[in-house]
Each structure stands twice: as C-alpha cells, then as structure tokens.
Design an enzyme around this catalytic site. Structure first.
Site, mmCIF file in Angstrom:
data_model
loop_
_atom_site.group_PDB
_atom_site.id
_atom_site.type_symbol
_atom_site.label_atom_id
_atom_site.label_comp_id
_atom_site.label_asym_id
_atom_site.label_seq_id
_atom_site.Cartn_x
_atom_site.Cartn_y
_atom_site.Cartn_z
ATOM 1 N N SER A 80 0.785 -1.318 -0.046
ATOM 2 C CA SER A 80 -0.052 0.048 0.147
ATOM 3 C C SER A 80 0.728 1.366 0.024
ATOM 4 O O SER A 80 0.297 2.439 -0.108
ATOM 5 C CB SER A 80 -0.856 -0.030 1.237
ATOM 6 O OG SER A 80 -2.110 -0.864 1.036
ATOM 7 N N LYS A 83 0.036 3.580 -2.626
ATOM 8 C CA LYS A 83 -1.050 4.861 -2.796
ATOM 9 C C LYS A 83 -0.370 5.869 -2.603
ATOM 10 O O LYS A 83 -1.246 7.270 -2.652
ATOM 11 C CB LYS A 83 -1.881 4.440 -1.351
ATOM 12 C CG LYS A 83 -2.827 3.153 -1.510
ATOM 13 C CD LYS A 83 -3.789 3.040 -0.402
ATOM 14 C CE LYS A 83 -4.781 1.967 -0.321
ATOM 15 N NZ LYS A 83 -4.088 0.602 -0.072
ATOM 16 N N SER A 327 -6.039 3.120 4.463
ATOM 17 C CA SER A 327 -5.413 2.469 3.462
ATOM 18 C C SER A 327 -6.635 1.940 2.796
ATOM 19 O O SER A 327 -6.631 0.461 2.523
ATOM 20 C CB SER A 327 -4.658 1.462 4.089
ATOM 21 O OG SER A 327 -3.778 1.062 3.014
ATOM 22 N N ASN A 329 -8.399 0.559 -0.554
ATOM 23 C CA ASN A 329 -7.983 0.315 -1.702
ATOM 24 C C ASN A 329 -9.027 0.631 -2.753
ATOM 25 O O ASN A 329 -8.481 0.941 -3.854
ATOM 26 C CB ASN A 329 -8.042 -1.373 -1.763
ATOM 27 C CG ASN A 329 -6.711 -1.938 -1.110
ATOM 28 O OD1 ASN A 329 -5.639 -1.181 -0.679
ATOM 29 N ND2 ASN A 329 -6.644 -3.292 -0.989
ATOM 30 N N HIS A 380 0.961 -7.883 -6.289
ATOM 31 C CA HIS A 380 2.234 -8.437 -6.170
ATOM 32 C C HIS A 380 3.028 -8.164 -7.105
ATOM 33 O O HIS A 380 4.643 -8.558 -7.149
ATOM 34 C CB HIS A 380 2.253 -9.840 -5.663
ATOM 35 C CG HIS A 380 1.901 -10.303 -4.553
ATOM 36 N ND1 HIS A 380 2.743 -10.477 -3.481
ATOM 37 C CD2 HIS A 380 0.782 -10.654 -3.812
ATOM 38 C CE1 HIS A 380 2.162 -10.713 -2.210
ATOM 39 N NE2 HIS A 380 0.981 -10.768 -2.563
ATOM 40 N N THR A 440 1.556 3.032 5.891
ATOM 41 C CA THR A 440 1.785 1.387 5.943
ATOM 42 C C THR A 440 1.467 0.669 4.710
ATOM 43 O O THR A 440 0.778 1.411 3.785
ATOM 44 C CB THR A 440 1.099 1.055 7.045
ATOM 45 O OG1 THR A 440 -0.307 1.269 6.862
ATOM 46 C CG2 THR A 440 1.391 1.924 8.443
ATOM 47 N N GLY A 441 1.882 -0.522 4.747
ATOM 48 C CA GLY A 441 1.497 -1.587 3.646
ATOM 49 C C GLY A 441 1.704 -2.789 4.034
ATOM 50 O O GLY A 441 2.786 -3.087 4.796
#
Length: 491
Positions: A80, A83, A327, A329, A380, A440-441
C-alpha cells in the site's frame, strides 16, 4: 610472501565469521552516515529477515541528500505504499477541491406529479455514497414534484469501463472488503467508505442449539443469506466464518458462535456493486413515498436525458483522510480510473496509470525503472525502488497540494482513528510517537512504511521488506522509525 598469504586468509576467515550468515543488508549502507548506518545495520540483522530483502532509503528532508540506503536501488513490491504515488497524482491531476458527482436524470416529462418516462441513477465514481445519501436524493426528487415514475428505475455505471477487478487481484480476495469491485455506481455501508461492501454482523441466538442471528447493514434485497451457523454453550469450541460465494451475492455464514459472545462482524464485498447501489435507491424512493411501475436494471442514460438532481461528494482533500489513514484500496482504484477519465476520456486502469506515469516523470522519477499495475498496491507485480519513494516524498514537499497530502498520512501513536489511522497502535511511548507521519503497507511476504520524520530538519524515508516468511515483522519497521526520530543531521 607465504606469511602475507596466511595473514590475508586469517583476515578473510574472521570477516566471514563476523558477518551474519543470512546477510540482510548490502554494502551500500557503509557509504552513508556512519552512526545512523551502524544503528540501522544492527536492526537489519534480525533473524526474521534471513533470506528476505530489506530495502531502506533515508534522505535529508531539507536537501534530499541520500544519507542511508540498503538495497535502495532494488525494485521491490511496495504494497500500500503505492497509494503515496496515487494520492500525489490525484491531487495534481484532479486538484484538492475535486468532487465526484452522482446524477438523477429523466427521459420523460413531469406532469401531474408523474414522471412519464424512466428515472436514471448515474454514478460518476463517488465511493462515499451512503444509504442516507440515496434517501436525500429521493427526498429532493419528491420536492421537485415527482411522486410517481411511470417507467423504469435504471442504474448507469458507464462512466468507467467494465473491468471491475485489477489485473493482479487474487481470486480468494474478491469477497474481502479490500478486494471489492470498482464501479462508477457504488455504495458504502458506513463512514469508513469501503465502497461496494456490506457489513455482516452475527450474534448468538437466544439459546444453545438455535441458529445464529445474522444482520446486514445496510439491508439490501440483492444479497441472500445462507445461515448454517448455530449457537453453542459458552464452554464449547466455536469457530465462525463469514464469506461470499464466488460469482454470486450469496453470503455464507458457517460454524458456531458461543452463547455469551457479543458478535462477529465482517465487511463483505458484494458481487454487483451497481445493482447494490440501485437497490438502495429503490428502497429510498419507496420510503419517500415515490412509486414506480417498471423494473430496476442497468443501462446507459440517453445523452439527451434531463438532469434533475446532482449530488456532489466531499472534496478530494477530505476524501484522502479515509483513503490514506485507513488504507482504502477501493478509493485508490477509483482515483486511477477517474484520472484516466478526466485526462484521457477513458475511465480505465490503463488510461489512469498512463496519467500517473506522466506525473511521476514530471517529478523527476525514472518510470522505466519501475512497474505500476494498480493504484492501491494490492498487486504483487508492482515494483518500486525504495530510493524512488524517498525521492518522491522529498520532491512533493514543494507542491501547492502538499498540506492535504501530508495531513492524510497516518501519525504514529495517535489514538484518534482518523489521525493515527493504521499507525495508531504503533510506536506508542517512543520518540517516534506523533513524530513519524507515514503510509503503511501489507501483503503476504511484504511489509512497508514510507513517509516523514517531522523533527529537527526532518527526514523522508522508505522501508520496504520483501520475501520474509514470518507472520509479523512490523516491529522492525518501528525500530527503524524510532532511530530516525532521534537522528540529528550533521551540520
């Protein structure tokens, strides 16, 4: 000569013994600030990074100078942290004040409180529509004198293309809130604005042996519940699952729930978000006392249809808060398609990613050195270098839209959900609390944290960890962030 060879052999042997067998950092780290490098290199010897790649890039927030890197030039999956690019591109392309619109249109005349034609609900990407918004639209329609619709109620989701799932979406993620379909016409269950999802709550029945009690929010007729869950005694083993059957709007509740349990709650992605939104509109019309004789279906509104009501969303600067803090999506992918629609008149991932690529090139990044596949980072396949992310974060500080961008980032240790976001439980009671503002991710085998250290002259940084097999390694990112929060730039 033989003695010199023997000495060299001993030195080489000693160096091999000292160097960790699972080397998780590279030699480039030795070229950077020695004190900072020593601390960060020590963190990166964590055995959980054995066999993994730990990409770290740290820059001066005032000059952009690279002061530490570890695999900074290695392309890695950012999760993420993607983003960050999407938010910046959207702010520049659409503008902080940009609003999505939703329209009610008609193709017939209004006479004697009757609309002699069809009513169209046209979505233009707004991911923040709630049940109460449809109720407001229905009430506004009634105030315009419409009490009866002689034709059909038609949903128009043609603003974007028909590709509703990004290229690399894993099929098993499709019923999860973070894998919801992207549609120009959609709805959200609450003010987290997870568009295209419904909240499913399961409560224990009145006594052991009876079925569990299942509730939907909002209630929608397009969703079908198949409840196989039963209530069991408080001391019995209970395991409950809430899923959606692939390719349908059938929600499956299976397993057990203890009689003394409070509830179990999940956000489930619906199979047909446009039909979901249309059903909420239908309910709202009936609640407002507006009747119609026809069907509810999806179709494109005629170009000459009359605009009756237009509803605007919150501005993009406000939408960035739930998007980045939580976060989201779905917001990321809608922003990609909206950029494509606005700049290239094509609401698709391909068009939107072209716009993003152009934007990143304008910011001085070499897009030939990266691979962009979506806007959220759920892919991915996406690849970005940590040095590119830290450079991007440094560069955008001079943009007119930087304030809403920075404000949208999660804040370490801030307990307010819409301030701390995904960092609200991290780095509490450390020097990084309230100092680190970062995105964050997370994906399987991927964890990332990129953003700003707001202290002294400040830092921009990117941490991207790939190919680890441990379940949880975010504390390694936190350790790095704490070290960065105490760093004082050498004068």
């Amino acid at each position: 000569m033989k003695q010199n060879i023997k000495i060299c052999f001993i030195i080489t042997l000693l160096s091999l013994l000292i160097l960790p067998a699972f080397v998780s950092y590279d030699a480039s780290a030795d070229k950077t600030n020695s004190s900072l490098g020593t601390q960060l290199n020590e963190i990166l010897t964590d055995k959980r990074l054995s066999g993994a790649i730990a990409g770290v890039s740290v820059r001066s927030g005032s000059t952009g100078e690279l002061i530490y890197e570890n695999y900074g030039e290695t392309r890695l999956t950012p999760a993420s942290n993607m983003k960050l690019f999407t938010a910046g591109a959207a702010l520049q392309t659409l503008g902080p004040d940009y609003r999505f619109t939703t329209e009610l249109l008609a193709d017939g005349e209004l006479k004697n409180r009757k609309l002699k034609g069809n009513l169209y609900l046209k979505g233009k990407g707004d991911p923040t529509l709630l049940k109460e918004d449809f109720e407001e639209l229905a009430q506004s329609l009634k105030e315009k004198g419409v009490h009866n619709i002689q034709g059909d109620l038609i949903g128009d989701n043609s603003w974007y293309d028909d590709e509703s799932l990004s290229k690399d979406m894993v099929w098993s993620d499709e019923d999860n809130y973070y894998g919801a379909k992207v549609s120009a016409l959609t709805a959200s269950p609450n003010e987290d604005y997870d568009s295209g999802t419904v909240i499913v709550e399961v409560y224990p029945g009145k006594q052991p042996g009876v079925k569990a009690d299942v509730r939907l929010s909002p209630i929608s007729d397009i969703l079908k519940i198949e409840n196989h869950a039963k209530t069991v005694k408080s001391d019995e083993k209970a395991e409950l699952t809430i899923t959606r059957k692939h390719g349908s709007n059938k929600i499956l509740i299976e397993g057990e729930i203890n009689e003394d349990s409070s509830r179990k709650r999940e956000w489930i992605a619906v199979w047909e978000p446009a039909h979901y939104a249309l059903d909420l509109m239908k309910q709202s019309l009936l609640q407002a006392g507006i009747t119609f004789k026809g069907e509810t279906k999806l179709s494109k509104a005629p170009d000459d249809a009359t605009l009756l009501i237009e509803k605007k969303s919150m501005p993009l600067s406000d939408l960035l808060i739930p998007y980045m803090k939580l976060s989201n999506n779905g917001h990321a992918e809608i922003l990609v398609k909206e950029m494509g629609k606005v700049k290239k008149n094509e609401g698709s991932w391909d068009a939107g990613l072209e716009v993003m690529t152009d934007f990143l090139q304008e910011k001085g990044l070499d897009t030939d050195e990266m691979r962009l596949r979506d806007g959220s980072g759920i892919s991915h396949v996406t690849l970005i270098k940590p040095n590119q992310l830290s450079e991007f974060l440094f560069t955008v500080q001079n943009e007119s839209w930087f304030d809403p961008f920075y404000r949208s980032l999660p804040v370490a240790g801030d307990s307010d959900r819409f301030e701390g976001g995904t960092l609200r439980y991290r780095m509490i009671d450390t020097t990084a609390e309230q100092i680190v503002h970062a995105k964050t991710g997370s994906l399987t085998g991927v964890s990332s944290l990129s953003g700003y250290v707001d202290q002294n002259d400040g830092l921009t940084f990117s941490i991207i960890l790939n190919q680890f097999v441990e379940d949880e390694i975010k504390d390694i990112e936190d350790e790095i962030a704490v070290v960065l929060s105490t760093y004082k730039e050498e004068k």
